[in-house]
Scaffold this motif. Sequence first.
Motif, mmCIF file in Angstrom:
data_model
loop_
_atom_site.group_PDB
_atom_site.id
_atom_site.type_symbol
_atom_site.label_atom_id
_atom_site.label_comp_id
_atom_site.label_asym_id
_atom_site.label_seq_id
_atom_site.Cartn_x
_atom_site.Cartn_y
_atom_site.Cartn_z
ATOM 1 N N SER A 144 -4.896 1.716 -0.805
ATOM 2 C CA SER A 144 -4.841 0.288 -0.515
ATOM 3 C C SER A 144 -4.777 -0.468 -1.835
ATOM 4 N N ASP A 145 -5.090 -1.755 -1.835
ATOM 5 C CA ASP A 145 -4.913 -2.562 -3.046
ATOM 6 C C ASP A 145 -5.768 -2.083 -4.214
ATOM 7 N N HIS B 248 0.847 -1.174 0.000
ATOM 8 C CA HIS B 248 0.000 0.000 0.000
ATOM 9 C C HIS B 248 0.892 1.236 0.000
#
Length: 539
Positions: free
Chosen positions: A459-460, A442
């Motif tokens: 984040s992803d 991240h």
Amino acid sequence: MDRREMLKNLAILPVGGSLMSMSPLMASTENNTAKGPLALDEDIYKSIGVVPIINCRGTFTIIGGSIERPEVHAAMAAASKNFVQYDELAFAIGERLAEITKAEFGIVTAGCAAAMKHGTAACVTGGNPEKLLRIPDLSGLDKTEVIIPRHSRNVYDHAVRNIGITVVEVESMEELEKAINPKTAMIYLLANRSSATGQPMSVENIAKVAKKQSIPIMVDAAAENLSIPVVHFDRGADMVAYSGGKAMCGPQCAGLLLGKKDLMLSAWQASSPHHGPGRDNKVGKEEMLGMLAAVEAWTTRDHEKEWDKWMEYLNLIANKVTKLKGVTHEITIPEGLNNRAPGLIVSWDPKQFNITGDEVAELFGRSEPRIAIGSGGKDGMTSINVTPSQMQDGEAKVVANRLHDTLSEKRPTPDTSMASPAANISGRWNVEMTFFSSESTHSMLIEQDGNWLNGIHNSDFAEQDLYGTIDGDTVKIRSHFRKPGDSIVYMFTGKVKNGEIAGDVFMGEYLTAKFTAKKWQSKQRKEKINVPGGPPLAT
């Protein structure tokens, strides 16, 4: 706020209700090594190192749902003593459910989510097993879309999406009418305020449009009281899904799907023991008859007497705790069929008692006697709240005494000051996440203003705002991933040292992870830039 809306918010919280980190009690439970055999008595949980909880929250799955009725236990015990052909059993139960509930037919499922999944499969396949076996690959099938109004999106519509359908989200009746097409398999509605009678997108209004196109409507009524006849059928629904382990106090792992007989038979075809996408939602003969027993018991239970008992519990707690000067209470009565139980709100000034409702809930959830209790507050007051529907005899006194004793304690004024930051962590950070069995990268862009942090967490698959603090060398950062139907909280707690931040990530119902963050260093390039005076002469 109905149960499913509550869960969207509460799923991020520990059992006590606050945002504090995992306590020593929880840590010792996680690492417990059981000593001796399983105790088949009231100490069954403690024999393996798990501390039972007094449930003042209601029918939340994460703390066990409901206390099963004696009739349910008796039915399950009797059912366990013989073998039976499952289709014959299902058809017999379906007819009996129809007789009791006045629905055309019904099936018992492995929870409400499974009922929603099987109902969706029924609308996609129409009982055609070749179509059933293609799920979740719906290429070549004619019914592949499910319309869901925005107000009905929730974490449980994963059960609908598990079939492989495409969700078509709408926000008005006009959008819904335009969305209906030959690929529309079903319309899914959550039984909440927005779908209630009189609302623009009520079940009735949607049914007027859906019936013209022969589009089935499924209503998710997980935590509702069972109405006989089922109110949603009168309003235009074709299927209604219930949780068995909530208001009806049936098996926690059972659910109920009622509706049109042709859809119910297609839904049963999609259910275990038949092979296909529903095989992983097995419901045993014991749970099937236990659920039927719960439905039968629902028609004979003294609901008024149960309500009176719940009020006794709440009044006992209120009378005890309001003996303390500055503590007030309010009894709330719910509207509608969802979570149909009275509630108690106990309020106080946190500056007078030097403790908040969140802190009380956390304390009760993490130390013995363990009590799952809600918390909140408004207008400068803090509070805890009690839902009595799953409390047992004798527990109200325990809760009353503990709450009274806790608020009676003399506490110093909390020190809210923070130490000077050990470092300036403004800038871009690469964050290496270590989950249970995988790793991911991240990034964070942090702006620091003294002890306060703000910025962006990538984040992803998403980007969300972050905020937090740096107190000496301790860094705490929170961000919240949200998308229609889903939510994940990230709470980072770590130490900054030698230019790195490392520690733990609390992710609510998704448990924990580890992280290590390193500041991103850009390569220094010192080159002049020549900008052409016109379009290129060659490429």
